[in-house]
Design a protein around this motif. Structure first.
Motif, PDB file in Angstrom:
ATOM      1  N   LYS A  82     -59.857  -4.131 -25.534  1.00  0.00           N
ATOM      2  CA  LYS A  82     -59.077  -4.139 -26.697  1.00  0.00           C
ATOM      3  C   LYS A  82     -58.357  -2.813 -27.040  1.00  0.00           C
ATOM      4  O   LYS A  82     -59.278  -1.898 -27.243  1.00  0.00           O
ATOM      5  CB  LYS A  82     -60.125  -4.455 -27.888  1.00  0.00           C
ATOM      6  CG  LYS A  82     -60.358  -6.060 -28.109  1.00  0.00           C
ATOM      7  CD  LYS A  82     -61.342  -6.086 -29.066  1.00  0.00           C
ATOM      8  CE  LYS A  82     -61.507  -7.609 -29.339  1.00  0.00           C
ATOM      9  NZ  LYS A  82     -62.794  -8.043 -30.221  1.00  0.00           N
ATOM     10  N   ASP A  83     -57.107  -3.018 -27.631  1.00  0.00           N
ATOM     11  CA  ASP A  83     -56.452  -1.585 -27.824  1.00  0.00           C
ATOM     12  C   ASP A  83     -56.908  -0.525 -26.937  1.00  0.00           C
ATOM     13  O   ASP A  83     -56.347  -0.813 -25.434  1.00  0.00           O
ATOM     14  CB  ASP A  83     -56.724  -1.203 -29.304  1.00  0.00           C
ATOM     15  CG  ASP A  83     -56.701  -2.143 -30.146  1.00  0.00           C
ATOM     16  OD1 ASP A  83     -55.721  -3.117 -30.179  1.00  0.00           O
ATOM     17  OD2 ASP A  83     -57.545  -2.390 -31.014  1.00  0.00           O
ATOM     18  N   SER A  84     -57.331   0.549 -27.185  1.00  0.00           N
ATOM     19  CA  SER A  84     -57.814   1.710 -26.434  1.00  0.00           C
ATOM     20  C   SER A  84     -58.971   1.499 -25.996  1.00  0.00           C
ATOM     21  O   SER A  84     -59.699   2.596 -25.423  1.00  0.00           O
ATOM     22  CB  SER A  84     -57.460   2.921 -27.007  1.00  0.00           C
ATOM     23  OG  SER A  84     -58.150   3.156 -28.067  1.00  0.00           O
ATOM     24  N   CYS A  94     -66.059   1.856 -24.445  1.00  0.00           N
ATOM     25  CA  CYS A  94     -65.274   3.441 -24.123  1.00  0.00           C
ATOM     26  C   CYS A  94     -64.213   3.313 -24.714  1.00  0.00           C
ATOM     27  O   CYS A  94     -63.402   2.560 -24.243  1.00  0.00           O
ATOM     28  CB  CYS A  94     -65.199   3.181 -22.485  1.00  0.00           C
ATOM     29  SG  CYS A  94     -67.061   2.808 -21.558  1.00  0.00           S
ATOM     30  N   GLY A  95     -63.974   4.499 -25.355  1.00  0.00           N
ATOM     31  CA  GLY A  95     -62.882   4.925 -26.084  1.00  0.00           C
ATOM     32  C   GLY A  95     -61.889   5.718 -25.020  1.00  0.00           C
ATOM     33  O   GLY A  95     -62.452   6.801 -24.598  1.00  0.00           O
ATOM     34  N   GLY A 101     -54.115   0.956 -18.904  1.00  0.00           N
ATOM     35  CA  GLY A 101     -53.472  -0.390 -18.444  1.00  0.00           C
ATOM     36  C   GLY A 101     -54.572  -1.421 -18.459  1.00  0.00           C
ATOM     37  O   GLY A 101     -55.711  -0.970 -18.928  1.00  0.00           O
ATOM     38  N   ASN A 102     -54.556  -2.590 -17.722  1.00  0.00           N
ATOM     39  CA  ASN A 102     -55.412  -3.631 -18.024  1.00  0.00           C
ATOM     40  C   ASN A 102     -56.220  -3.219 -16.838  1.00  0.00           C
ATOM     41  O   ASN A 102     -55.929  -3.475 -15.524  1.00  0.00           O
ATOM     42  CB  ASN A 102     -55.032  -4.897 -18.106  1.00  0.00           C
ATOM     43  CG  ASN A 102     -56.101  -5.950 -18.338  1.00  0.00           C
ATOM     44  OD1 ASN A 102     -57.265  -5.728 -18.121  1.00  0.00           O
ATOM     45  ND2 ASN A 102     -55.556  -7.120 -18.811  1.00  0.00           N
ATOM     46  N   PRO A 103     -57.550  -2.683 -16.590  1.00  0.00           N
ATOM     47  CA  PRO A 103     -58.251  -2.675 -15.680  1.00  0.00           C
ATOM     48  C   PRO A 103     -59.004  -3.790 -15.041  1.00  0.00           C
ATOM     49  O   PRO A 103     -59.281  -3.814 -13.878  1.00  0.00           O
ATOM     50  CB  PRO A 103     -59.600  -1.656 -16.209  1.00  0.00           C
ATOM     51  CG  PRO A 103     -59.624  -1.830 -17.681  1.00  0.00           C
ATOM     52  CD  PRO A 103     -58.305  -2.412 -18.086  1.00  0.00           C
ATOM     53  N   GLY A 104     -58.930  -5.084 -15.791  1.00  0.00           N
ATOM     54  CA  GLY A 104     -59.174  -6.259 -15.202  1.00  0.00           C
ATOM     55  C   GLY A 104     -60.456  -6.688 -15.746  1.00  0.00           C
ATOM     56  O   GLY A 104     -61.433  -5.999 -15.431  1.00  0.00           O
TER      57      GLY A 104
ATOM     58  N   THR B  30     -62.395  -0.346 -34.242  1.00  0.00           N
ATOM     59  CA  THR B  30     -60.991   0.961 -34.114  1.00  0.00           C
ATOM     60  C   THR B  30     -60.607   1.240 -35.581  1.00  0.00           C
ATOM     61  O   THR B  30     -59.420   1.445 -35.671  1.00  0.00           O
ATOM     62  CB  THR B  30     -59.973   0.762 -33.363  1.00  0.00           C
ATOM     63  OG1 THR B  30     -59.472  -0.717 -33.305  1.00  0.00           O
ATOM     64  CG2 THR B  30     -60.358   0.356 -31.820  1.00  0.00           C
ATOM     65  N   GLY B  31     -61.747   1.370 -36.456  1.00  0.00           N
ATOM     66  CA  GLY B  31     -61.247   1.806 -37.670  1.00  0.00           C
ATOM     67  C   GLY B  31     -60.904   3.224 -37.741  1.00  0.00           C
ATOM     68  O   GLY B  31     -61.346   3.964 -37.097  1.00  0.00           O
ATOM     69  N   ASN B  32     -60.007   3.485 -38.889  1.00  0.00           N
ATOM     70  CA  ASN B  32     -59.310   4.952 -38.668  1.00  0.00           C
ATOM     71  C   ASN B  32     -59.988   5.601 -39.980  1.00  0.00           C
ATOM     72  O   ASN B  32     -59.737   4.950 -41.217  1.00  0.00           O
ATOM     73  CB  ASN B  32     -58.053   4.901 -38.722  1.00  0.00           C
ATOM     74  CG  ASN B  32     -57.210   6.332 -38.542  1.00  0.00           C
ATOM     75  OD1 ASN B  32     -57.501   7.008 -39.306  1.00  0.00           O
ATOM     76  ND2 ASN B  32     -56.595   6.457 -37.500  1.00  0.00           N
TER      77      ASN B  32
END
Lengths: 133, 184
Positions: A82-84, A94-95, A101-104, B30-32
């Protein structure tokens, strides 16, 4: 005679300058030291997502004392992207600082990151500054 | 005795079922969150957390936000270190949380034009809890609810002492802003 005094003065000025520049550089280096580079650090622990999550669920305080702010190599299966964020085994989030990219989905993966604690709202352990190994 | 037990079970089932139907949850990981404590003519004292978690119970307007302190990032590494080690003591108190209510919240009346709502609740950080109130702008587009707002806090309210030496560089009033994009 005059030249001699001038030479002495010059020497003094140079020494003072070197000293000033030296302390200045040291101070600057201290104040603006380089930020931590998690991706190039040796990891303190290598754990599976399940083990990390189980330890946090069993005792958050103990797990924090052990893992908080430490660089970790995390093994597991990608369950969501999701997003990052990459979510491992539904339990560890994990942020990434940079776009990924999409790691799958369902892929086995090892991620290096810094443990920043346990998110009670979602019941997940969080890592940041992650990189895929 | 047996009927009592059955009644109890039925009651529990009913509560669970109703919770499933009415408890519409919107959430984000992912709130800021940002805060700034800069003083004019001194270096910027500000940090951002891009991975705050938030859950909104849309039927009641209950809002819960959780931010891990280590997730606050500064531009200056030493500032981040001082923040974690000396001010918020993030090893001892790893998270900040907010639990509150959006007054008069009704998800069905939201639109893409942001409306103002009063949010009140309790903010806990550094082991201390304080009541905060602010006005948030809330909008809705499709299955996404966006909540934007901010409030001021004082370090003293949370037992955070700013040393005299740096008290000129760190504001007594810390402006916190949030931007939560929640989805179903």
């Amino acid at each position: 005679m005059f030249i001699l005094i001038e030479m002495k003065m010059k020497k003094r000025i140079i020494i003072t300058l070197v000293f000033l520049i030296g302390t200045g550089a040291l101070l600057y280096g201290f104040l603006y030291k380089e930020a931590r580079d998690v991706s190039n650090e040796a990891s303190a622990f290598t754990v599976t997502a399940k083990k990390l999550s189980d330890e946090y669920l069993a005792n958050t305080v103990h797990a924090d004392a052990k893992y908080l702010n430490k660089t970790i190599d995390l093994n597991g299966v990608v369950t969501d992207v999701k997003d990052s964020l990459v979510i491992i085994n539904h339990k560890v989030v994990c942020g990434f600082d940079t776009a990924i990219g999409n790691p799958g989905i369902n892929k086995n993966i090892t991620i290096k990151g810094r443990c920043i604690g346990f998110d009670e709202l979602f019941g997940e352990v969080k890592l940041d500054q992650c990189t895929i190994k | 005795m047996k009927t009592r037990f059955l009644e109890f079970i039925l009651c529990m089932v009913f509560i669970l079922v109703s919770a499933c139907f009415y408890g519409q949850k919107y959430s984000t990981r992912t709130g800021n969150l940002k805060f700034e404590a800069s003083m004019s003519s001194f270096e910027e004292v500000a940090a951002e957390n891009k991975t705050a978690s938030a859950v909104l119970e849309s039927s009641k307007g209950d809002l819960a936000v959780l931010a891990l302190m280590k997730g606050f990032r500064f531009k200056v590494a030493l500032m981040e270190e001082h923040f974690n080690e000396n001010y918020v003591e993030s090893d001892k108190y790893p998270k900040a949380s907010f639990k509150g209510k959006i007054e008069g919240f009704d998800a069905s009346k939201l639109s893409t034009d942001a409306k103002s709502f009063t949010v009140t609740g309790e903010l806990t950080l550094h082991g201390k809890t304080k009541k905060v109130t602010d006005v948030a702008k809330i909008s809705k587009a499709g299955d996404t609810i966006t909540i934007i707002g901010g409030f001021d806090v004082k370090p003293g309210d949370f037992d955070i002492e700013i040393p005299k030496l740096v008290s000129k560089k760190v504001s007594e009033k810390i402006a916190v802003t949030y931007n939560l994009i929640l989805s179903k």
